[in-house]
Design a protein around this motif. Structure first.
Motif, PDB file in Angstrom:
ATOM      1  N   TRP A  60      -8.816 -21.899  30.452  1.00  0.00           N
ATOM      2  CA  TRP A  60      -7.952 -21.572  30.748  1.00  0.00           C
ATOM      3  C   TRP A  60      -7.249 -21.407  31.749  1.00  0.00           C
ATOM      4  CZ3 TRP A  60      -6.191 -20.004  25.660  1.00  0.00           C
ATOM      5  CH2 TRP A  60      -6.703 -20.682  24.306  1.00  0.00           C
ATOM      6  N   TYR A  61      -5.908 -20.493  32.234  1.00  0.00           N
ATOM      7  CA  TYR A  61      -5.234 -20.058  32.868  1.00  0.00           C
ATOM      8  C   TYR A  61      -3.833 -18.817  32.563  1.00  0.00           C
ATOM      9  CZ  TYR A  61      -1.701 -23.135  31.233  1.00  0.00           C
ATOM     10  OH  TYR A  61      -0.849 -23.454  29.842  1.00  0.00           O
ATOM     11  N   ILE A  62      -3.703 -17.955  33.444  1.00  0.00           N
ATOM     12  CA  ILE A  62      -3.105 -16.559  33.121  1.00  0.00           C
ATOM     13  C   ILE A  62      -1.886 -17.362  34.126  1.00  0.00           C
ATOM     14  CG2 ILE A  62      -4.858 -15.300  32.921  1.00  0.00           C
ATOM     15  CD1 ILE A  62      -4.803 -14.230  35.056  1.00  0.00           C
ATOM     16  N   TYR A  63      -0.675 -16.781  33.562  1.00  0.00           N
ATOM     17  CA  TYR A  63       0.815 -16.656  34.228  1.00  0.00           C
ATOM     18  C   TYR A  63      -0.018 -15.785  35.526  1.00  0.00           C
ATOM     19  CZ  TYR A  63       2.491 -20.507  31.026  1.00  0.00           C
ATOM     20  OH  TYR A  63       2.796 -21.821  30.450  1.00  0.00           O
ATOM     21  N   ALA A  64       1.098 -15.843  36.472  1.00  0.00           N
ATOM     22  CA  ALA A  64       1.243 -14.336  37.232  1.00  0.00           C
ATOM     23  C   ALA A  64       2.552 -13.667  37.229  1.00  0.00           C
ATOM     24  CB  ALA A  64       1.185 -15.649  38.794  1.00  0.00           C
ATOM     25  N   ASN A  65       3.345 -13.288  37.994  1.00  0.00           N
ATOM     26  CA  ASN A  65       4.655 -12.768  37.765  1.00  0.00           C
ATOM     27  C   ASN A  65       5.572 -12.283  38.215  1.00  0.00           C
ATOM     28  OD1 ASN A  65       3.283 -10.998  39.712  1.00  0.00           O
ATOM     29  ND2 ASN A  65       3.459  -9.212  39.450  1.00  0.00           N
ATOM     30  N   ASP A  66       5.438 -13.857  39.505  1.00  0.00           N
ATOM     31  CA  ASP A  66       6.788 -14.056  40.464  1.00  0.00           C
ATOM     32  C   ASP A  66       7.211 -15.122  40.609  1.00  0.00           C
ATOM     33  OD1 ASP A  66       4.004 -15.155  41.176  1.00  0.00           O
ATOM     34  OD2 ASP A  66       4.346 -15.051  43.664  1.00  0.00           O
ATOM     35  N   PHE A  67       7.650 -15.827  38.999  1.00  0.00           N
ATOM     36  CA  PHE A  67       8.424 -16.965  38.806  1.00  0.00           C
ATOM     37  C   PHE A  67       9.793 -16.107  37.667  1.00  0.00           C
ATOM     38  CE2 PHE A  67       4.760 -17.263  35.922  1.00  0.00           C
ATOM     39  CZ  PHE A  67       5.598 -17.544  34.774  1.00  0.00           C
ATOM     40  N   ASP A  68      10.852 -16.811  38.222  1.00  0.00           N
ATOM     41  CA  ASP A  68      11.845 -16.613  37.015  1.00  0.00           C
ATOM     42  C   ASP A  68      11.538 -16.353  35.414  1.00  0.00           C
ATOM     43  OD1 ASP A  68      13.606 -15.931  35.725  1.00  0.00           O
ATOM     44  OD2 ASP A  68      15.009 -18.062  35.575  1.00  0.00           O
ATOM     45  N   ALA A  69      11.330 -15.216  34.956  1.00  0.00           N
ATOM     46  CA  ALA A  69      11.137 -14.916  33.559  1.00  0.00           C
ATOM     47  C   ALA A  69      11.973 -15.297  32.343  1.00  0.00           C
ATOM     48  CB  ALA A  69      11.296 -12.642  34.043  1.00  0.00           C
ATOM     49  N   ASP A  70      12.870 -15.428  33.185  1.00  0.00           N
ATOM     50  CA  ASP A  70      13.948 -15.798  31.690  1.00  0.00           C
ATOM     51  C   ASP A  70      13.503 -17.504  31.570  1.00  0.00           C
ATOM     52  OD1 ASP A  70      15.443 -14.510  31.355  1.00  0.00           O
ATOM     53  OD2 ASP A  70      16.563 -15.096  33.366  1.00  0.00           O
ATOM     54  N   LEU A  71      12.497 -18.024  32.130  1.00  0.00           N
ATOM     55  CA  LEU A  71      12.392 -19.246  32.201  1.00  0.00           C
ATOM     56  C   LEU A  71      10.909 -19.582  30.810  1.00  0.00           C
ATOM     57  CD1 LEU A  71      10.393 -20.994  35.429  1.00  0.00           C
ATOM     58  CD2 LEU A  71      12.662 -21.716  34.191  1.00  0.00           C
ATOM     59  N   GLY A  72      10.427 -18.254  30.048  1.00  0.00           N
ATOM     60  CA  GLY A  72       9.712 -17.953  28.556  1.00  0.00           C
ATOM     61  C   GLY A  72       8.576 -18.279  29.172  1.00  0.00           C
ATOM     62  N   PRO A  73       7.587 -18.117  29.554  1.00  0.00           N
ATOM     63  CA  PRO A  73       5.908 -17.898  30.122  1.00  0.00           C
ATOM     64  C   PRO A  73       6.036 -16.111  29.937  1.00  0.00           C
ATOM     65  CG  PRO A  73       5.938 -19.526  30.956  1.00  0.00           C
ATOM     66  CD  PRO A  73       7.487 -18.912  31.034  1.00  0.00           C
ATOM     67  N   ILE A  74       4.850 -15.624  29.258  1.00  0.00           N
ATOM     68  CA  ILE A  74       4.868 -13.878  29.627  1.00  0.00           C
ATOM     69  C   ILE A  74       4.864 -13.579  31.321  1.00  0.00           C
ATOM     70  CG2 ILE A  74       4.115 -12.097  29.306  1.00  0.00           C
ATOM     71  CD1 ILE A  74       5.759 -13.337  27.048  1.00  0.00           C
TER      72      ILE A  74
END
Length: 713
Positions: A60-74
């Motif tokens: 599994w992997y978790i998304y970070a928070n320093d990329f474009d918020a409008d892409l899709g992932p939370i």
């Protein structure tokens, strides 16, 4: 622990069998989070750091928070409770995440795999206090095709020293480091007793090479089924392609004539048949060793960061594009790729010495002499395997060399088979030209990747398809003899194999043409630019909210916020309203637990739902409700409630939908499909991520038949 090969094979067989069915009840455990404050003895008025670290379940992997918020992932977010004991400084920061270009989102995403770390700077303003917050994040797996949203309660107490003080009490140090508290923290214990472990490939969440079984999970007194995980099919597929490339290399004009030369070398030197067989095997193993060492060298050079750079940066992608064009032009006959003659001659001299060393250098001579034809193929394999993995380039070169070595070994053992081989001639050059056309087509995949990452807009889906249609049309015309190149031998007759290959080529061209007008072309979805880059489409759809009004004669709840059901499928976004519509239409209710940031939900919609037989059933046989588990719309306070599952107040539409999925169906992953009758009973076993179209059709048909049986029809 390591398992013998036969046990691994047996386990994999069981996993593939289990993957045909979806787990009825499955609560995916979250990562283990720990929190602490550094320094452990903070000073009032001076900066300190809240550190959150995660041990992420394997696979599994978790998304970070320093990329474009409008892409899709939370994106991971930290919501700090207000406090007079401290003030925040700066942003909530992900430390050292990895980067991956994700085609489904058309942009770079950042993620953690194995371990993750976030930091939030703050300044203590009082002698003691506590940092209380809620961490929200998304965890996904490309092995299982699931995504899960979590929120974690964070509570860390601190004791700060007066300004200028350097002493720290043991109690302060102890309070400055504590695990995430509360019930959520207790649920974070991850079962690590699995017998089989996935090798932790940290370079990408999309390339897992071993398999894992999670132990059964106890939830509310019910035993949750084990989670089947499939072997990485792309690795096996890559090896098959490399093996086929090795067979294709045998049919090139640089290699095929070497077969009789090899046979004469061995038949003239072997004192006995046994010695000849031994020498032949040494020869074959030498070929495999030489190519595999090349793959090992590439694997040793690569690393996680290098792999990410290769996958996303414009420079390597343009370089690979140029290399493939170079290879294609060489195969088409514009020029020859040759090694320095001095090098070849020196190796050939070593081969004349005889013995095992001589046999090895005979194999080396074959590799060097055939380089002008095998070089582009080998280069293509190594470029395609450039992903930061240790095993992929090694296995790719092993598979290629195995196919390359087997015929030479067999002909050395059975020289009488030589009489059955076709004679060398112009057909060998035709094979080379066909490979040139294929190299030319594949080159544009690398240009497309650079174009997508940097949004140049020069190779949209339409343009890409036009290029491929022209290239493969040219290949078809060449196979029919309508196009002649300088090195081709004159021929007035086309053989049956060549004719059949031409017909298949034109079939492929005809398959691609509807893609110019918006057809999904699902068999090429991994190679084409995303549908969103399509400039011209004939396909359209009915707004799902408008379609829903036809059943109840009322507006669709939550239709005014950005929620949607694709492909014009009739649907709702509220469970109660959808159930009323299902009863009025006398149809089963299909619940789609989905999310804005669920990548595999989008893959299901783009690759499975678009299939005509699936889409027809979804539109005609069911009433659908899409329950978004990551929708942040805050509901009126009168609609809030406290969950029986975790004791937390559910204020948003997404959290209420997620809680409904967990409490009613003991599942917290998306996508997840549930079909109910009008009494809210299951009509079929719920299904998760399922790319087998026929299996999904059977899931829908089985539920419909059971609904009709219960209704007495």
């Amino acid at each position: 622990m390591k398992l013998p090969s036969i046990q691994k094979f047996t386990l994999l067989s069981v996993f593939f069998l289990l993957s045909c069915f979806s787990a009825f009840s499955q609560i995916i455990k979250p990562p283990v989070w720990t929190s602490r404050i550094e320094p452990s003895n903070p000073v009032i008025g001076e900066e300190a750091t809240l550190i959150l670290e995660a041990e992420i379940p394997t696979g599994w992997y978790i998304y970070a928070n320093d990329f474009d918020a409008d892409l899709g992932p939370i994106l991971a977010t930290l919501k700090l409770d207000k406090s007079e004991a401290f003030e925040t400084k700066g942003e909530f920061t992900a430390i050292g995440p990895k980067t991956k270009y994700e085609e489904i989102w058309e942009g770079d995403v950042k993620y953690f795999m194995g371990n993750g770390r976030f930091e939030q700077a703050f300044i203590p303003k009082a002698a003691s206090g506590k940092v209380s917050a809620t961490l929200e994040y998304q965890m996904c797996s490309d092995l299982t095709g699931q995504c899960v949203n979590y929120d974690e309660d964070i509570l860390v107490e601190f004791t700060a020293q007066p300004s200028g003080s350097s002493a720290a009490s043991p109690e302060a140090a102890e309070k400055g480091s504590s695990p995430a508290s509360g019930e959520a923290g207790q649920q974070n214990e991850v079962n690590s007793s699995s017998e089989t472990q996935i090798s932790e490939s940290e370079e990408s969440p999309f390339d897992i090479q071993e398999s894992q079984v999670d132990e059964p999970i106890e939830t509310s007194g019910k035993t949750i089924e084990i989670l089947p995980v499939q072997e990485n099919e792309s690795l096996w597929g890559f090896m098959v392609l490399a093996f086929l490339a090795g067979l294709a290399a045998l049919l090139t004009p640089c290699v095929f004539p070497m077969i009789p030369m090899t046979v004469s070398f061995f038949t003239g030197r072997a004192g006995s048949r046994a010695t000849g067989i031994r020498n032949a095997f040494i020869y074959g193993f030498s070929i495999i060793a030489i190519y595999t060492v090349a793959g090992t060298a590439v694997a040793a050079i690569q690393g996680p960061e290098f792999a990410n750079w290769l996958a996303t940066h414009w420079l390597p992608n343009l370089f690979f594009f140029g290399i493939f064009i170079f290879f294609a032009l060489a195969f088409l006959g514009l020029f020859e790729i040759t090694l320095p003659s001095g090098l070849v001659n020196k190796v050939d001299e070593k081969a004349e010495k005889g013995g095992m060393i001589g046999i090895f250098f005979m194999a080396f001579t074959l590799v060097l002499v055939s380089f002008s034809c095998t070089g582009p193929i080998v280069g293509s394999i190594l470029i395609s395997s450039a992903g930061g993995e240790l095993i992929k380039p090694i296995l790719g070169m092993f598979a290629f060399s195995l196919a390359f070595a087997i015929p030479f070994t067999l002909f050395a053992i059975f020289p009488e088979w030589m009489n059955r081989l076709p004679k060398s001639g112009g057909w060998l050059n035709s094979v080379k030209v066909v490979l040139g056309f294929l190299e030319l087509a594949l080159a544009f995949k690398f240009l497309s990747m650079a174009d997508l990452v940097y949004h140049w807009g020069i190779l949209d889906r339409d343009i890409f398809l036009i290029i491929w249609i022209v290239i493969f049309s040219g290949l078809g015309l060449y196979l029919l003899g309508k196009i002649r190149l300088p090195h081709d031998s004159p021929s007035d007759v086309i053989g049956v194999p060549r004719l059949l290959l031409a017909l298949f080529t034109f079939m492929f061209v005809l398959y691609m043409i509807p893609g110019l007008f918006g057809a999904p072309l699902k068999y090429l979805s991994g190679y084409l630019p995303p549908m969103s880059t399509q400039q011209f489409k004939l396909t359209g759809g009915v707004n799902s909210a408008e379609a829903g009004e036809n059943i109840l004669g009322e507006s669709v709840k939550y239709a005014d916020i950005p929620l949607e059901i694709p492909h014009g499928i009739q649907g709702y976004f509220d469970y109660e309203q959808a159930m009323r519509a299902a009863k009025k239409a006398n149809k089963p209710l299909l619940i789609d637990f989905t999310g804005h940031g669920c990548v595999n939900c989008r893959k299901m919609e783009e690759n499975v739902w678009v299939d005509p037989q699936v889409l027809k059933r979804l539109k005609e046989d069911f009433v659908m409700v899409a329950l978004y588990i990551d929708e942040r719309l805050e509901l009126p306070e009168s609609e809030w409630y406290t969950s029986e599952y975790d004791g937390k107040v559910k204020k948003t539409l997404g959290k209420q939908n997620a809680d409904f999925q967990i409490t009613r169906f003991q599942n917290n992953a998306q996508p997840y499909y549930v079909i109910l009758d009008h009494e809210e009973n299951l009509l079929a076993q719920p299904k998760g991520y399922e790319t087998d179209i026929q299996a999904f059709v059977e899931f829908l048909d089985g539920a419909k038949s059971e609904f009709q049986r219960r209704e007495g029809r």
